[in-house]
Design a protein around this motif. Structure first.
Motif, PDB file in Angstrom:
ATOM      1  N   PRO A  44       0.812  -1.230   0.000  1.00  0.00           N
ATOM      2  CA  PRO A  44       0.000   0.000   0.000  1.00  0.00           C
ATOM      3  C   PRO A  44       0.838   1.269   0.000  1.00  0.00           C
ATOM      4  N   TYR A  45       2.086   1.187   0.448  1.00  0.00           N
ATOM      5  CA  TYR A  45       2.940   2.369   0.494  1.00  0.00           C
ATOM      6  C   TYR A  45       3.770   2.539  -0.782  1.00  0.00           C
ATOM      7  N   ILE A  46       3.527   1.673  -1.784  1.00  0.00           N
ATOM      8  CA  ILE A  46       4.144   1.840  -3.102  1.00  0.00           C
ATOM      9  C   ILE A  46       3.005   1.826  -4.120  1.00  0.00           C
ATOM     10  N   ASP A  47       2.555   2.995  -4.465  1.00  0.00           N
ATOM     11  CA  ASP A  47       1.365   3.140  -5.313  1.00  0.00           C
ATOM     12  C   ASP A  47       1.788   3.677  -6.681  1.00  0.00           C
ATOM     13  N   ARG A  48       0.863   4.184  -7.444  1.00  0.00           N
ATOM     14  CA  ARG A  48       1.169   4.854  -8.712  1.00  0.00           C
ATOM     15  C   ARG A  48       0.295   6.092  -8.807  1.00  0.00           C
ATOM     16  N   ASP A  49       0.776   7.053  -9.568  1.00  0.00           N
ATOM     17  CA  ASP A  49       0.033   8.299  -9.702  1.00  0.00           C
ATOM     18  C   ASP A  49      -0.715   8.314 -11.034  1.00  0.00           C
ATOM     19  N   PHE A  50      -0.442   9.281 -11.899  1.00  0.00           N
ATOM     20  CA  PHE A  50      -1.205   9.382 -13.141  1.00  0.00           C
ATOM     21  C   PHE A  50      -0.948   8.207 -14.075  1.00  0.00           C
ATOM     22  N   CYS A  51       0.317   7.862 -14.242  1.00  0.00           N
ATOM     23  CA  CYS A  51       0.702   6.832 -15.204  1.00  0.00           C
ATOM     24  C   CYS A  51       0.838   5.468 -14.541  1.00  0.00           C
ATOM     25  N   GLU A 118      -9.199   5.346 -12.509  1.00  0.00           N
ATOM     26  CA  GLU A 118      -8.823   5.365 -13.931  1.00  0.00           C
ATOM     27  C   GLU A 118      -9.700   6.350 -14.705  1.00  0.00           C
ATOM     28  N   ILE A 119     -10.987   6.384 -14.372  1.00  0.00           N
ATOM     29  CA  ILE A 119     -11.888   7.343 -15.014  1.00  0.00           C
ATOM     30  C   ILE A 119     -11.405   8.769 -14.758  1.00  0.00           C
ATOM     31  N   TYR A 120     -11.004   9.028 -13.516  1.00  0.00           N
ATOM     32  CA  TYR A 120     -10.500  10.349 -13.149  1.00  0.00           C
ATOM     33  C   TYR A 120      -9.239  10.689 -13.936  1.00  0.00           C
ATOM     34  N   ARG A 121      -8.333   9.742 -14.095  1.00  0.00           N
ATOM     35  CA  ARG A 121      -7.088   9.994 -14.834  1.00  0.00           C
ATOM     36  C   ARG A 121      -7.363  10.248 -16.316  1.00  0.00           C
ATOM     37  N   ASN A 122      -8.353   9.574 -16.869  1.00  0.00           N
ATOM     38  CA  ASN A 122      -8.716   9.849 -18.257  1.00  0.00           C
ATOM     39  C   ASN A 122      -9.284  11.264 -18.403  1.00  0.00           C
ATOM     40  N   TYR A 123     -10.036  11.672 -17.406  1.00  0.00           N
ATOM     41  CA  TYR A 123     -10.543  13.049 -17.382  1.00  0.00           C
ATOM     42  C   TYR A 123      -9.387  14.052 -17.359  1.00  0.00           C
ATOM     43  N   SER A 125      -6.374  13.569 -18.395  1.00  0.00           N
ATOM     44  CA  SER A 125      -5.685  13.485 -19.675  1.00  0.00           C
ATOM     45  C   SER A 125      -6.361  14.349 -20.719  1.00  0.00           C
ATOM     46  N   GLU A 126      -7.689  14.299 -20.755  1.00  0.00           N
ATOM     47  CA  GLU A 126      -8.437  15.091 -21.726  1.00  0.00           C
ATOM     48  C   GLU A 126      -8.325  16.588 -21.424  1.00  0.00           C
ATOM     49  N   LYS A 127      -8.312  16.935 -20.163  1.00  0.00           N
ATOM     50  CA  LYS A 127      -8.352  18.342 -19.775  1.00  0.00           C
ATOM     51  C   LYS A 127      -6.989  19.013 -19.855  1.00  0.00           C
ATOM     52  N   TYR A 128      -5.951  18.319 -19.372  1.00  0.00           N
ATOM     53  CA  TYR A 128      -4.628  18.942 -19.262  1.00  0.00           C
ATOM     54  C   TYR A 128      -3.602  18.384 -20.244  1.00  0.00           C
ATOM     55  N   GLY A 129      -3.925  17.266 -20.859  1.00  0.00           N
ATOM     56  CA  GLY A 129      -2.956  16.612 -21.727  1.00  0.00           C
ATOM     57  C   GLY A 129      -2.075  15.662 -20.934  1.00  0.00           C
ATOM     58  N   LYS A 130      -1.667  14.598 -21.581  1.00  0.00           N
ATOM     59  CA  LYS A 130      -0.869  13.585 -20.893  1.00  0.00           C
ATOM     60  C   LYS A 130       0.513  14.079 -20.491  1.00  0.00           C
ATOM     61  N   ALA A 131       1.089  14.941 -21.317  1.00  0.00           N
ATOM     62  CA  ALA A 131       2.483  15.333 -21.093  1.00  0.00           C
ATOM     63  C   ALA A 131       2.676  15.987 -19.734  1.00  0.00           C
ATOM     64  N   LYS A 132       1.796  16.895 -19.375  1.00  0.00           N
ATOM     65  CA  LYS A 132       1.932  17.616 -18.107  1.00  0.00           C
ATOM     66  C   LYS A 132       1.894  16.655 -16.917  1.00  0.00           C
ATOM     67  N   MET A 133       1.150  15.555 -17.066  1.00  0.00           N
ATOM     68  CA  MET A 133       1.000  14.608 -15.964  1.00  0.00           C
ATOM     69  C   MET A 133       2.261  13.775 -15.717  1.00  0.00           C
ATOM     70  N   LEU A 134       3.241  13.897 -16.603  1.00  0.00           N
ATOM     71  CA  LEU A 134       4.465  13.116 -16.438  1.00  0.00           C
ATOM     72  C   LEU A 134       5.466  13.741 -15.482  1.00  0.00           C
ATOM     73  N   TYR A 135       5.266  15.010 -15.141  1.00  0.00           N
ATOM     74  CA  TYR A 135       6.169  15.610 -14.162  1.00  0.00           C
ATOM     75  C   TYR A 135       6.051  14.856 -12.837  1.00  0.00           C
ATOM     76  N   SER A 136       7.190  14.542 -12.259  1.00  0.00           N
ATOM     77  CA  SER A 136       7.192  13.896 -10.947  1.00  0.00           C
ATOM     78  C   SER A 136       7.688  14.883  -9.891  1.00  0.00           C
ATOM     79  N   GLY A 137       7.209  14.720  -8.680  1.00  0.00           N
ATOM     80  CA  GLY A 137       7.610  15.631  -7.616  1.00  0.00           C
ATOM     81  C   GLY A 137       7.537  14.973  -6.258  1.00  0.00           C
ATOM     82  N   ILE A 138       7.747  15.789  -5.250  1.00  0.00           N
ATOM     83  CA  ILE A 138       7.687  15.333  -3.865  1.00  0.00           C
ATOM     84  C   ILE A 138       6.651  16.168  -3.128  1.00  0.00           C
ATOM     85  N   HIS A 139       5.765  15.500  -2.416  1.00  0.00           N
ATOM     86  CA  HIS A 139       4.811  16.161  -1.541  1.00  0.00           C
ATOM     87  C   HIS A 139       5.309  15.958  -0.106  1.00  0.00           C
TER      88      HIS A 139
END
Length: 415
Positions: A44-51, A118-123, A125-139
């Protein structure tokens, strides 16, 4: 409110707090391309984000920075071992590696009760484009210690502890947003970018050397409008976020791409925040630092802790619409690489970002000398960055072959 750290009842809690980190990194093949294998972890502590290939490593809550880093190292080791068996690597930069086309970006796949993700991630993708979602960061998640909150509550005129706690975090949110540009300036570490991704993102060659942090810049992780939030109190804050959802501008609170969030304990929702109150503040403006095997340095976390204490010692501030717009514009300016010509609006005038940062660091240094001398090395660490040792400058100096150096780093950090 402002906290008087000269009071002996607060002094014992100056170094106590709770910390947590969520770190995103892309899984890549040995030739520097995005992996197309399914998410290989069940923990549970190793998840995935957009991709599907964007691994998110989530620490537990820690009361000291050393134990937090111990856990981050263990999680990274676990991830590295698994990826080695798959002949994959963990990309060490915030900006992505080689991306051939939009079809090369696999949206995370979920089934059953989690299908909504997954539905949310497709949303997105349509709204912001896939490329922007590839940035990785630290929260970075921060909580005041119960000891400090209760001691400060005892010195206040407030009769209800939960109301006092919520008010303290709201005040921190108001103050910290104004200073977030400083954190971005001191921690930006992604000045390098691959030519293919530059093209896919719709940027031009002139953007290639413009940023110290692409994801925090105007081309990065922002909503397609500027949310103006109400930081007066918890109810007003949640109502202001919900108003954008009700108007269809946001899908959910999770779509609020803002430098910081005020969050409840456990699952994040506006209802829980309103009902149970604020548990911690989440800073979302940190790059993955390729100079660190775990993407972040202890000195930066300790400095953010000190900065928060310093801010709580200051008089409260109004964070109206104008102040929020200035704060966000300052953050975007702080993401730029050229800090000689770059400016921020500070004390109602445009000033050199380097001079503004130096002045604030001097003030924080004096605060630490008086109230928290154990933090003095962390202030000195930040001050050195103003003399040519900013992470963005070091990254650009050390890595002239973005993909090749990234792969070499990834292999060395895997152990």
């Amino acid at each position: 409110m402002s906290w008087n750290f000269s009071d002996t009842r607060l002094q014992p809690y100056m170094t106590s707090a709770e910390f947590g980190v969520e770190k995103e990194s892309l899984r890549v093949t040995p030739d520097g391309r995005l992996s197309h294998t399914p998410h290989p972890f069940s923990e549970p502590y190793i998840d995935r984000d957009f991709c599907e290939n964007q691994t998110e490593m989530i620490s537990s809550v820690h009361r000291d920075v050393d134990s937090l880093f111990d856990e981050l190292q263990k999680i990274h080791q676990k991830v590295g071992n698994k990826l080695q068996s798959l002949n994959e690597l963990l990309w060490p930069f915030s900006n992505p590696p080689i991306v051939e086309s939009f079809d090369d970006i696999p949206i995370a796949h979920f089934e059953g009760e989690l299908k909504e993700r997954e539905i949310y991630r497709n949303y997105l993708s349509e709204k912001y484009g896939k490329a922007k979602m590839l940035y990785s960061g630290i929260h970075f998640n921060f909580s005041f210690s119960d000891g400090l909150l209760k001691a400060a509550f005892g010195l206040s005129d407030e009769e209800d502890f939960l109301c006092f706690k919520n008010a303290a975090y709201m005040e921190l949110g108001r103050k910290l947003l104004r200073y977030t540009w400083l954190i971005v300036y001191l921690t930006a570490a992604s000045p390098l970018i691959d030519e293919n991704f530059l093209r896919l993102s719709g940027m031009t060659s002139s953007d290639r050397y413009r940023y110290a942090s692409f994801r925090c810049g105007e081309v990065g992780y922002w909503n397609d409008f500027l949310p103006i939030l109400n930081f007066t109190d918890t109810e007003s804050y949640t109502a202001s976020v919900k108003s954008y959802i009700d108007r269809g501008l946001l899908y959910a609170a999770s779509e609020l791409y803002y430098p910081l969030r005020l969050k409840p304990r456990g699952k994040n929702s506006l209802d829980k925040l309103k009902e149970n109150g604020i548990n911690h503040i989440e800073l979302r403006c940190l790059d993955v630092n390729p100079l660190s095997p775990v993407g972040i340095f202890k000195e930066d976390i300790r400095f953010i802790h000190l900065l928060i204490l310093y801010l709580m010692s200051l008089d409260d501030t109004v964070l109206d619409e104008k102040a929020q717009r200035v704060a966000i514009e300052n953050i975007k300016n702080a993401s730029l690489y050229n800090d000689i010509e770059n400016t921020v609006v500070w004390d109602h005038r445009s000033v050199s970002i380097k001079k503004a940062a130096a002045r604030i660091l001097d003030e924080v240094h004096r605060f630490a000398e008086k109230h928290a001398p154990s933090f003095l090395p962390d202030v000195a660490y930040q001050q050195k960055k103003l003399s040519g040792e900013r992470y963005a400058e070091l990254v650009r100096e050390r890595f002239d072959d973005y993909i090749g150096d990234g792969l070499r780093l990834a292999k060395s950090y895997r152990g």
